[in-house]
Motif scaffolding. Structure first.
Motif: not given
Length: 371
Positions: A159-168
């Motif tokens: 029903v939902a999906q996506g992308k995110v970025t993460t870092s220090a």
């Protein structure tokens, strides 16, 4: 009484006198609200620590949910034609666009999800999803993290999906506000970084309108070196909870030792048995700076009972004082000495920043000590 017709609220309150601080604390052991005619389930104890290690589960296979096979994995993350994304907003993170555009910034090294998954701050149409990526190497740049929400535990009805970025910059934590969901509905969610899958978490949105039935578990005062978090595991095994509430002291700031009035070194508060049960805190000193608060949250989040709770039910959390320092107030704390530990405002900002990074909550103004 096993059955009832009228609305009942059962609250067992235990008076726990703290001999060291000379204060009385009220620990809510259970809140149960039910208007339906059905047997009352056993109460949930919320004494968050237990020094008996015999009941502690092994530190593996925390989730009972099965790992996805390759075919299910490809379907779950939108590689099957016809699966579309429903809108969602990443909090404090930059959403990934075209892979080629971001290839110079993202990291393809092996990473893992050592600290489990969590959900929190549910509303009728959205819920916060949380995890943390653990890099295999120090000094990693940033990671592209995919997330998916489904109606079923097999992760096939997306029903939902996506992308995110993460870092220090945010200690590799990931936080997504998954929206456009249905009210009073159970959902399942999962993350992927490169080829590594997280465990599958379960969450639930809030209902709308008048509600005549709700069940919740209430916790507070979880001091890692004092004992094991059996109560978290007990709550995680139930399938009838709508939400869990944490009233604060999710972590404690103390180190392993303290100095008494005569200058003698003694075990810190509630830490007499910590070494014997392998529950000594990290770092070993009192936490003051941002990296020290992050390390303490990271240690707590490796506890298998806490991981099981977060993966099973959404949490609504508020802090008390120990997330910052004992007996904290706006301009200081009983357990803060400016002459040796620096400015209180610096410590407060470090503590609140780490709290927002590591807890499944919506981000608020970080200069405040309440939310």
């Amino acid at each position: 009484m096993s059955r009832h017709n009228n609305k009942t609220v059962k609250a067992n309150i235990k008076k726990d006198v703290d001999a060291n601080e000379g204060i009385t604390k009220e620990v809510i052991h259970n809140i149960f609200v039910d208007t339906l005619e059905q047997p009352v389930n056993p109460p949930i104890s919320t004494s968050s620590t237990n020094t008996n290690p015999s009941n502690h589960p092994p530190n593996n296979n925390i989730q009972n949910t099965a790992r996805l096979g390759r075919r299910r994995f490809m379907q779950g993350f939108g590689y099957t034609i016809g699966v579309t994304a429903v809108g969602a907003t990443g909090l404090g993170l930059t959403g990934c666009g075209d892979d080629a555009k971001n290839s110079s910034h993202t990291n393809d090294e092996v990473a893992s999800f050592v600290h489990g998954v969590a959900s929190g701050d549910p509303l009728s149409d959205r819920v916060i999803l949380w995890t943390r990526v653990t890099p295999q190497q120090t000094g990693s740049h940033q990671f592209s993290v995919e997330w998916v929400v489904a109606r079923d535990e097999q992760m096939s009805n997306i029903v939902a999906q996506g992308k995110v970025t993460t870092s220090a910059k945010n200690d590799y934590t990931v936080k997504v506000d998954a929206d456009s969901l249905e009210p009073n509905t159970v959902y399942y969610y999962q993350f992927r970084v490169n080829k590594k899958l997280s465990d599958i978490g379960r969450t639930k949105t809030l209902p709308v309108g008048n509600v005549n039935h709700a069940k919740m578990a209430v916790f507070s005062c979880a001091n890692y070196p004092a004992g094991f978090f059996h109560v978290y595991a007990d709550a995680a095994k139930r399938n009838d909870l709508d939400v869990c509430i944490h009233l604060g002291d999710y972590i404690y700031e103390y180190g392993r030792t303290s100095m008494d009035a005569q200058g003698a070194i003694t075990p810190a508060y509630a830490s007499v048995n910590a070494s014997a049960i392998n529950r000594e805190v990290m770092p070993d000193k009192e936490i003051v700076g941002i990296n020290e608060y992050r390390t303490r949250y990271a240690q707590y989040k490796t506890d298998p009972d806490l991981q099981a709770l977060h993966a099973a039910v959404p949490m609504i959390a508020v802090w008390d004082d120990h997330e910052l320092a004992n007996d904290a107030y706006d301009s200081g704390a009983e357990n803060h000495q400016p002459n040796t530990e620096g400015k209180w405002d610096d410590r407060k900002l470090a503590a609140v920043t780490a709290y927002h990074e590591w807890m499944p909550i919506r981000n608020e103004v970080q200069s405040e000590i309440y939310r």
